[in-house]
Design an enzyme around this catalytic site. Structure first.
Site, PDB file in Angstrom:
ATOM      1  N   CYS A 137      -2.634  -1.068  -2.500  1.00 56.07           N
ATOM      2  CA  CYS A 137      -1.873  -2.149  -3.131  1.00 56.07           C
ATOM      3  C   CYS A 137      -2.282  -3.431  -2.430  1.00 56.07           C
ATOM      4  O   CYS A 137      -2.455  -3.437  -1.204  1.00 56.07           O
ATOM      5  CB  CYS A 137      -0.376  -1.899  -2.987  1.00 56.07           C
ATOM      6  SG  CYS A 137       0.688  -3.279  -3.502  1.00 56.07           S
ATOM      7  N   CYS A 194      -3.898  -6.792  -8.589  1.00 57.42           N
ATOM      8  CA  CYS A 194      -2.723  -5.933  -8.583  1.00 57.42           C
ATOM      9  C   CYS A 194      -3.176  -4.564  -9.042  1.00 57.42           C
ATOM     10  O   CYS A 194      -3.654  -4.411 -10.184  1.00 57.42           O
ATOM     11  CB  CYS A 194      -1.659  -6.500  -9.522  1.00 57.42           C
ATOM     12  SG  CYS A 194      -0.210  -5.446  -9.739  1.00 57.42           S
TER      13      CYS A 194
END
Length: 279
Positions: free
Chosen positions: A195, A83
């Protein structure tokens, strides 16, 4: 100090932990599994709090510390923070407090600077990642000295779109296409998918780029992260010596009817063991 479960100390057959706010980190897991087929994986998705991108740095830090402590409790020998938002705000603290190796993510600005011919790249990421020190240090240390202009962009609907299975008739798909066209018109020739959710729409975006004959490349950090994990397993002599035959365990802080279906669709694995996290 966040300690590994004592029963798993220096056990090469212990699992690798993979953490993300949702299912986006499965894009990194796919690289890990391909490069290290012997390894067993536990995936922890903080679905009760997804997405992280709009949260404060302090909130992201607290949630990430909790998640990593839970993975350590389950005996993980190495943990991947799959993440970018969590890495941006928690990686330094994790490495200071954890007794196992921690691998984090930073958007692939450095390789993008090597690829660009126009000296213009774009980073598509969450607000937390765009504001975090990891990305901005790379921009300052790598992009600026090379005269590379970095265009940052945050689109809050992208992570929920991926989490919902990326319906092609969604307005989000149109937003993504318009932004890509705008960048191409500005002279951007490399787009960094910053991302872990975003590589899942890479194929969709690549099809549009080819159809419009745009001179734009898409890159992400997944393969580089997997290579880093493999090198650490070898360095610490904790690589599993035998092939893994168990399904990936997916722990989620909140379950819903669509989570397993979405995870199996994105990972291509029909046999994921889905478990609601409980202390």
């Amino acid at each position: 100090m966040i300690n590994q479960h004592p029963d798993f100390k220096d056990d090469p057959t212990a699992p690798i932990g993979v953490f993300d706010s949702g299912v986006g980190g499965l894009s990194v897991y796919l690289h890990l599994k391909t490069l290290m087929p012997n390894e067993r994986f536990i995936y922890y998705a903080d679905t009760a709090n997804v997405p992280y991108g709009g949260k404060s740095g302090d909130e992201i830090l607290l949630l990430t510390l909790q998640a990593v402590a839970r993975l350590c409790k389950r005996g993980c020998k190495l943990i991947v923070i799959a993440c970018n938002s969590a890495s941006a705000h928690a990686l330094k603290a994790l490495r200071e407090r954890c007794s196992v190796p921690i691998v984090g993510l930073v958007p692939a600005v450095k390789p993008a600077c090597s690829l660009t011919k126009t000296r213009q790249i774009a980073v598509l990421a969450t607000r937390a990642t765009l504001n975090g020190y990891l990305l901005n240090d790379v921009i300052t240390d790598v992009a600026m000295p090379q005269g590379v202009m970095v265009h940052k962009h945050f689109e809050p609907t992208l992570v929920p779109w991926v989490e919902s299975g990326m319906p092609i008739d969604s307005q989000v798909a149109n937003l993504l296409i318009r932004q890509t066209k705008q960048w191409a018109d500005m002279g951007v020739d490399v787009i960094v998918l910053g991302c872990t959710h975003y590589p899942f729409f890479k194929g969709f975006l690549q099809t549009f780029i080819q159809k419009e004959n745009l001179d734009v490349q898409l890159i992400d950090s997944g393969l580089a992260i997997a290579q880093r994990v493999k090198s650490l397993l070898d360095f610490f002599n904790i690589a599993s010596p035998t092939p893994n035959t168990t399904p990936m365990q997916l722990y989620a802080t909140r379950l819903d009817d669509d989570l397993l279906a979405t995870a199996e669709k994105l990972s291509g694995e029909p046999f994921i063991e889905l478990i609601e996290y409980q202390e």
